[in-house]
Design a protein around this motif. Structure first.
Motif, mmCIF file in Angstrom:
data_model
loop_
_atom_site.group_PDB
_atom_site.id
_atom_site.type_symbol
_atom_site.label_atom_id
_atom_site.label_comp_id
_atom_site.label_asym_id
_atom_site.label_seq_id
_atom_site.Cartn_x
_atom_site.Cartn_y
_atom_site.Cartn_z
ATOM 1 N N THR A 1 0.795 -1.229 0.000
ATOM 2 C CA THR A 1 0.000 0.000 0.000
ATOM 3 C C THR A 1 0.825 1.277 0.000
ATOM 4 O OG1 THR A 1 -1.742 -1.203 1.141
ATOM 5 C CG2 THR A 1 -1.864 1.192 1.180
ATOM 6 N N LEU B 1 2.477 2.681 -3.412
ATOM 7 C CA LEU B 1 1.722 3.120 -4.585
ATOM 8 C C LEU B 1 2.320 4.378 -5.196
ATOM 9 C CD1 LEU B 1 -1.949 2.610 -3.303
ATOM 10 C CD2 LEU B 1 -0.563 1.050 -4.667
ATOM 11 N N THR B 2 2.683 5.341 -4.337
ATOM 12 C CA THR B 2 3.249 6.587 -4.859
ATOM 13 C C THR B 2 4.598 6.346 -5.548
ATOM 14 O OG1 THR B 2 4.191 7.020 -2.664
ATOM 15 C CG2 THR B 2 2.071 8.027 -3.173
ATOM 16 N N GLU C 1 -2.592 6.065 -12.255
ATOM 17 C CA GLU C 1 -3.369 5.995 -11.012
ATOM 18 C C GLU C 1 -4.291 4.783 -11.015
ATOM 19 O OE1 GLU C 1 -4.206 7.695 -7.258
ATOM 20 O OE2 GLU C 1 -2.832 8.445 -8.770
ATOM 21 N N ASN D 1 -4.047 1.475 -8.341
ATOM 22 C CA ASN D 1 -5.210 1.153 -7.518
ATOM 23 C C ASN D 1 -5.780 -0.216 -7.861
ATOM 24 O OD1 ASN D 1 -5.201 3.460 -5.925
ATOM 25 N ND2 ASN D 1 -6.401 4.636 -7.394
ATOM 26 N N LEU E 1 -3.622 -2.585 -6.055
ATOM 27 C CA LEU E 1 -4.019 -2.594 -4.647
ATOM 28 C C LEU E 1 -5.209 -3.522 -4.435
ATOM 29 C CD1 LEU E 1 -3.888 -1.385 -1.739
ATOM 30 C CD2 LEU E 1 -5.456 0.393 -2.545
ATOM 31 N N TYR F 1 -5.481 4.839 2.666
ATOM 32 C CA TYR F 1 -4.252 4.374 2.024
ATOM 33 C C TYR F 1 -4.015 4.995 0.652
ATOM 34 C CZ TYR F 1 -4.419 0.200 5.059
ATOM 35 O OH TYR F 1 -4.454 -0.678 6.096
ATOM 36 N N ALA F 2 -5.061 4.910 -0.201
ATOM 37 C CA ALA F 2 -4.868 5.139 -1.627
ATOM 38 C C ALA F 2 -5.425 6.456 -2.130
ATOM 39 C CB ALA F 2 -5.509 3.989 -2.417
ATOM 40 N N SER G 1 3.140 8.237 2.890
ATOM 41 C CA SER G 1 2.111 7.233 2.657
ATOM 42 C C SER G 1 2.201 6.117 3.697
ATOM 43 C CB SER G 1 2.254 6.660 1.244
ATOM 44 O OG SER G 1 1.262 5.708 0.982
ATOM 45 N N PRO H 1 -11.032 2.999 -3.927
ATOM 46 C CA PRO H 1 -10.059 3.847 -4.633
ATOM 47 C C PRO H 1 -10.085 3.651 -6.147
ATOM 48 C CG PRO H 1 -9.060 2.890 -2.687
ATOM 49 C CD PRO H 1 -10.378 2.214 -2.863
#
Length: 440
Positions: free
Chosen positions: A72, A75-76, A86, A90, A93, A270-271, A289, A393
């Motif tokens: 998680t 992601l960034t 994006e 997601n 995720l 989280y997202a 994050s 998300p």
């Protein structure tokens, strides 16, 4: 760590409940008949073995939860360094939910056939395999998707089978669900926090977090394999008539409407929240994050720890948790409109606390309301619906990219849907209850 819950997801849990009737002359109306192989009754375990078993089971649930959530805070990083969109990150995720839900539905069969130790020994290496695939496929979303599904499968087995085994070790109502919830929550929190820190400051950021998880899995697999964790416990098949007992209306009208927002709260924390302020963090977006994950899950863990052991407190815990979810979602909508870092932190804190209380409240409601033989069915449905909340998300990103609906407007819609579903369920249940009373 502490509270969680056969032709249905975890119905095997119900097969262990009524051993309490052996100790109490008056039957408890909410306990569930249990049939455990006489070769390994829980009361025959020595205290030392029981404590060791309890620790090893919690450790297994901890490590598979670690694997499920370590992705998680990264992601960034995958957005910035790998150029993933994006929607792609997601979707990755959410990928572990695709592996998790089938394993929730099938894990009870593994426990019924092989006992509890063998599936747990299997689940931990499967979780490690997921980490290997995600690390090896850091440039290939398809390989990463397979790895995420693998960690989801391991988590589903660990949740159901670990809950079964913990339930067989205690005669205290509410103790096993509470231990399960806290084991999972602490694993989610520590996995996310460690992964965020390693990805930010360690060399090989796309590999180091997963290497650490693999080492933990190896240690826990040895621990489970060497412990006498009820390996001979078997759940006898439930009579067909038991599976036809209808589930109570309160479950459908109070618990089911609350379930999707359990992990939906974490999905938003989280997202959805980190990208809102990522441009302001000057290279520390991955660490931030991870901090949000650790904060939200840490507060969720504390909330679960503070919930009393009395089953009657489940309703207030669920209602307060839902209230915090709605409040946190509204705060997230304002944060998305203002890009305020402090408001993002406040929203994540509210959402994490709401997650912890809603999860414990729903699981306690299941324990309190379950008819004979149906506790596992109810618990499994709560988990399946709850994990679908991780799709929020992805849905929010899709609405933004396809229909140009902004994140603040979407979050307002999510909060409104949660309020409408739960208020409607409570009102309908009250009307039905009054109708039944008037007919008498």
């Amino acid at each position: 760590m502490a509270d969680a819950g056969i032709h249905d997801p975890a119905s095997a849990i119900g097969c262990f409940r009524l051993r309490q009737s052996r100790k109490c002359p008056m039957p408890r109306p909410q306990s569930v008949p249990a049939e455990i192989s006489p070769s390994a009754p829980a009361r025959s375990l020595r205290a030392g073995h029981r404590d060791r078993n309890w620790f090893s089971l919690c450790a297994a649930m901890f490590v598979v939860a670690w694997g499920g959530n370590q992705f998680t805070p990264l992601l960034t990083m995958y957005r910035a360094e790998r150029g993933f969109s994006e929607l792609a990150v997601n979707t990755l995720l959410f990928a572990y939910v695709i592996g998790l839900i089938p394993s929730l539905l099938l894990a009870h069969r593994l426990a019924a056939r092989w006992g509890t130790r063998t599936p747990l020994v299997l689940a931990v290496p499967v979780s490690a395999l997921g980490s290997i695939l995600v690390a090896a496929g850091s440039h290939d979303p398809a390989v990463m998707f397979a790895g995420r599904m693998s960690t989801g499968m391991a988590l589903g087995i660990g949740m159901v089978v670990g809950g079964l085994a913990l339930d067989s070790l205690t005669t205290t109502p509410g103790s096993a669900p509470r231990a399960s919830a806290m084991s999972l929550t602490s694993g989610f929190a520590m996995g996310a926090g460690a992964a965020g820190a390693l990805a930010q400051w360690a060399p090989a950021p796309t590999a180091a977090p997963f290497l650490l998880h693999g080492m933990l899995c190896a240690a826990v697999a040895v621990l489970i394999a060497r412990s006498p964790t009820n390996s001979t416990v078997r759940a006898r098949p439930e009579p067909l008539e038991r599976n036809r007992i209808p589930l109570p209306g309160a479950f459908h009208l109070l618990v089911i409407p609350a379930a999707p927002w359990i992990f939906g709260a974490l999905g938003i924390a989280y997202a959805v929240l980190p990208p809102i302020v990522a441009p302001q963090l000057e290279g520390f977006d991955t660490a931030f994050s991870g901090l949000l994950c650790l904060l939200s899950l840490g507060l969720g863990f504390v909330a679960q720890r503070l919930v009393g052991r009395t089953a009657g407190r489940s309703g207030p815990a669920r209602r307060i948790g839902l209230t915090l979810f709605v409040t946190g979602t509204l705060a997230a909508a304002v944060a998305a409109a203002t890009t305020s870092i402090w408001l993002v932190v406040v929203a994540a804190s509210l959402l994490g606390t709401g997650y912890g209380l809603t999860l414990v409240g729903c699981l306690r409601d299941c324990e309190r309301l379950a008819p004979p033989g149906r506790l596992g069915t109810m618990t499994g449905r709560v988990y399946c619906l709850g994990y679908l909340g991780f799709g929020l998300p992805t849905a929010i990103t899709w609405l933004h990219s396809s229909y140009a609906i902004g994140t603040p407007a979407t979050l307002l819609g999510v909060a409104s849907a949660a309020v409408a579903a739960n208020v409607a369920g409570a009102v309908i249940l009250r009307i039905l209850s009054r109708t039944r009373v008037s007919r008498r």
